[in-house]
Scaffold this motif. Structure first.
Motif, PDB file in Angstrom:
ATOM      1  N   PRO A  74     -61.296  30.605 -39.348  1.00  0.00           N
ATOM      2  CA  PRO A  74     -61.429  32.053 -39.165  1.00  0.00           C
ATOM      3  C   PRO A  74     -62.678  32.327 -38.319  1.00  0.00           C
ATOM      4  O   PRO A  74     -63.724  31.698 -38.517  1.00  0.00           O
ATOM      5  N   PHE A  75     -62.585  33.279 -37.386  1.00  0.00           N
ATOM      6  CA  PHE A  75     -63.731  33.538 -36.518  1.00  0.00           C
ATOM      7  C   PHE A  75     -63.677  34.964 -35.985  1.00  0.00           C
ATOM      8  O   PHE A  75     -62.674  35.666 -36.116  1.00  0.00           O
ATOM      9  N   GLU A  76     -64.789  35.375 -35.387  1.00  0.00           N
ATOM     10  CA  GLU A  76     -64.872  36.673 -34.730  1.00  0.00           C
ATOM     11  C   GLU A  76     -65.660  36.532 -33.443  1.00  0.00           C
ATOM     12  O   GLU A  76     -66.744  35.928 -33.439  1.00  0.00           O
ATOM     13  N   ASN A  77     -65.135  37.059 -32.341  1.00  0.00           N
ATOM     14  CA  ASN A  77     -65.877  37.234 -31.104  1.00  0.00           C
ATOM     15  C   ASN A  77     -66.228  38.715 -31.008  1.00  0.00           C
ATOM     16  O   ASN A  77     -65.342  39.551 -30.868  1.00  0.00           O
ATOM     17  N   ARG A  78     -67.503  39.026 -31.077  1.00  0.00           N
ATOM     18  CA  ARG A  78     -67.930  40.434 -31.059  1.00  0.00           C
ATOM     19  C   ARG A  78     -68.674  40.724 -29.758  1.00  0.00           C
ATOM     20  O   ARG A  78     -69.642  40.039 -29.423  1.00  0.00           O
ATOM     21  N   GLY A  79     -68.192  41.718 -29.032  1.00  0.00           N
ATOM     22  CA  GLY A  79     -68.900  42.165 -27.841  1.00  0.00           C
ATOM     23  C   GLY A  79     -68.331  41.607 -26.550  1.00  0.00           C
ATOM     24  O   GLY A  79     -67.786  40.501 -26.513  1.00  0.00           O
ATOM     25  N   GLU A  80     -68.455  42.381 -25.495  1.00  0.00           N
ATOM     26  CA  GLU A  80     -67.937  41.966 -24.194  1.00  0.00           C
ATOM     27  C   GLU A  80     -68.656  40.730 -23.661  1.00  0.00           C
ATOM     28  O   GLU A  80     -68.081  39.958 -22.895  1.00  0.00           O
ATOM     29  N   GLU A  81     -69.916  40.522 -24.068  1.00  0.00           N
ATOM     30  CA  GLU A  81     -70.664  39.362 -23.586  1.00  0.00           C
ATOM     31  C   GLU A  81     -70.041  38.041 -24.019  1.00  0.00           C
ATOM     32  O   GLU A  81     -70.294  37.003 -23.398  1.00  0.00           O
ATOM     33  N   VAL A  82     -69.253  38.054 -25.091  1.00  0.00           N
ATOM     34  CA  VAL A  82     -68.583  36.831 -25.534  1.00  0.00           C
ATOM     35  C   VAL A  82     -67.086  36.868 -25.232  1.00  0.00           C
ATOM     36  O   VAL A  82     -66.330  36.029 -25.715  1.00  0.00           O
ATOM     37  N   GLY A  83     -66.659  37.858 -24.430  1.00  0.00           N
ATOM     38  CA  GLY A  83     -65.275  37.885 -23.988  1.00  0.00           C
ATOM     39  C   GLY A  83     -64.331  38.710 -24.822  1.00  0.00           C
ATOM     40  O   GLY A  83     -63.111  38.660 -24.609  1.00  0.00           O
ATOM     41  N   ALA A  84     -64.843  39.484 -25.789  1.00  0.00           N
ATOM     42  CA  ALA A  84     -63.957  40.340 -26.585  1.00  0.00           C
ATOM     43  C   ALA A  84     -63.349  41.411 -25.679  1.00  0.00           C
ATOM     44  O   ALA A  84     -64.067  42.102 -24.956  1.00  0.00           O
ATOM     45  N   THR A  85     -62.036  41.530 -25.712  1.00  0.00           N
ATOM     46  CA  THR A  85     -61.339  42.484 -24.844  1.00  0.00           C
ATOM     47  C   THR A  85     -60.758  43.669 -25.605  1.00  0.00           C
ATOM     48  O   THR A  85     -60.187  44.564 -25.000  1.00  0.00           O
TER      49      THR A  85
END
Length: 368
Positions: free
Chosen positions: A190-201
């Motif tokens: 389980p994971f989360e990418n938060r923010g445009e800087e890490v590629g969240a679209t």
């Protein structure tokens, strides 16, 4: 493409087996018209009527190719180039489907927390065997990719969703671990990418879950270290006086003395546990609290929603001798206006240059 015509209809409600405090947790399992499964988690049974649904073509995964020098099995999934990219608020695919509005991933007017099979999945249980390549190892990209929607609200974070919603999230994670392991996944992340800087679209508060058919190389290294006797409980006890941020219910939040990212934070049980499914009710409640507390500290310290990469690192299917579960936050900022880029040295060697000492990070985050 899978359709409702060639798949059995599913729509049932069950109570989830969990030690998460706060009362019973219910799960509604629903097969969407395009064939993908949707799971709705809540304190009360979800009984809303089905709204209009999407019925798009669904890819069944990509393929794996092994890097001969790094030993990694990487996912090749060209169809992901067409995944949803920064939609307008009116076209939020993770919002509920409202009368007269566009069909979204959730064909109901409301929900508490939802998990569904990713439309743009790189791993899939029906992934086909790729064509042979002379001199290269390939394999089917078996497994699962799921999306976890924390709330029906368009804005929020692990801090702002509140303690009971974080408990619900942890219960959903545990339920998905059990189900994905039972379906044959070797490792679940389980994971989360938060923010445009890490590629969240997509801005809607959400995370993901990957169920891998093969244990990834980084996790293989951790498994080997724990099997050879590495004692994380002893490290936490040594670190907490100077590197600790908070403790709750037998769980600790701390800046690892060996952090690779500026302001990196781990949450872990003070006593060894294989995964969240192995934790006590007090530990799970403490875990829920610290998930919100760490996110709050980041946003307060940087003065903005902090971009980060977050994931749960638990034991593989079947367990592992001496494994110690952690939840790890890798923020992508070294200052409020400065991104920590993973540039040539980090990418080519795996050797990180850390711009902020872990003891400095602990003092800074501990003060907010």
């Amino acid at each position: 493409m899978s359709t409702a015509q060639d798949l059995t209809a599913i729509d049932n409600i069950e109570q989830v087996e969990t030690d998460v405090p706060g009362g019973p947790i219910m799960r509604r399992s629903f097969r969407k018209v395009d064939g993908r499964m949707l799971y709705l988690y809540g304190r009360e049974p979800h009984t809303l009527a089905v709204m209009h649904q999407q019925d798009d073509a669904i890819a069944t995964g990509g393929e794996l190719r092994r890097h001969p020098l790094r030993g990694e099995w990487n996912i090749y999934a060209a169809h992901r180039q067409n995944r949803t990219f920064k939609p307008a608020a009116s076209a939020d695919p993770l919002a509920p489907t409202l009368p007269g509005g566009p069909a979204t991933e959730i064909p109901f007017e409301d929900f508490e927390l939802a998990v569904f099979e990713n439309k743009f999945s790189g791993l899939h249980p029906q992934a086909s065997q790729p064509a042979r390549m002379d001199g290269a190892e390939t394999a089917a990209a078996g497994g699962k990719c799921e999306v976890v929607i924390y709330t029906s609200e368009a804005q929020g974070s692990l801090h702002t969703i509140g303690q009971d919603r974080r408990r619900l999230l942890i219960a959903a994670w545990i339920d998905r671990y059990r189900n994905l392991f039972s379906e044959g996944c070797a490792y679940v992340l389980p994971f989360e990418n938060r923010g445009e800087e890490v590629g969240a679209t997509l801005h809607h508060p959400h995370g993901q879950i990957y169920g891998f058919g093969k244990v990834p190389l980084v996790q293989q290294s951790a498994i080997a270290a724990f099997s050879q006797g590495y004692d994380l409980s002893a490290e936490i006890a040594l670190a907490m006086p100077d590197y600790g941020l908070a403790e709750a219910g037998g769980m600790a939040a701390f800046c690892p003395r060996f952090a690779r990212f500026p302001y990196e934070v781990w949450i872990a049980p003070e006593q060894r546990r294989d995964g969240p499914w192995d934790c006590s009710a007090d530990e799970l409640d403490g875990f829920a609290h610290l998930l919100g507390d760490v996110t709050r500290r980041y946003d307060a310290f940087f003065g903005r929603p902090t971009p980060y990469m977050f994931a749960l690192h638990a034991a593989p299917a079947g367990g592992c001798e001496n494994y110690h579960f952690t939840a790890q936050f890798y923020p992508l900022l070294r200052a409020a206006d400065r991104v920590k880029y993973l540039a040539s040295v980090e990418q080519h060697t795996g050797v990180f240059t850390v711009d902020v000492m872990p003891e400095t990070a602990a003092a800074a985050l501990g003060g907010v």
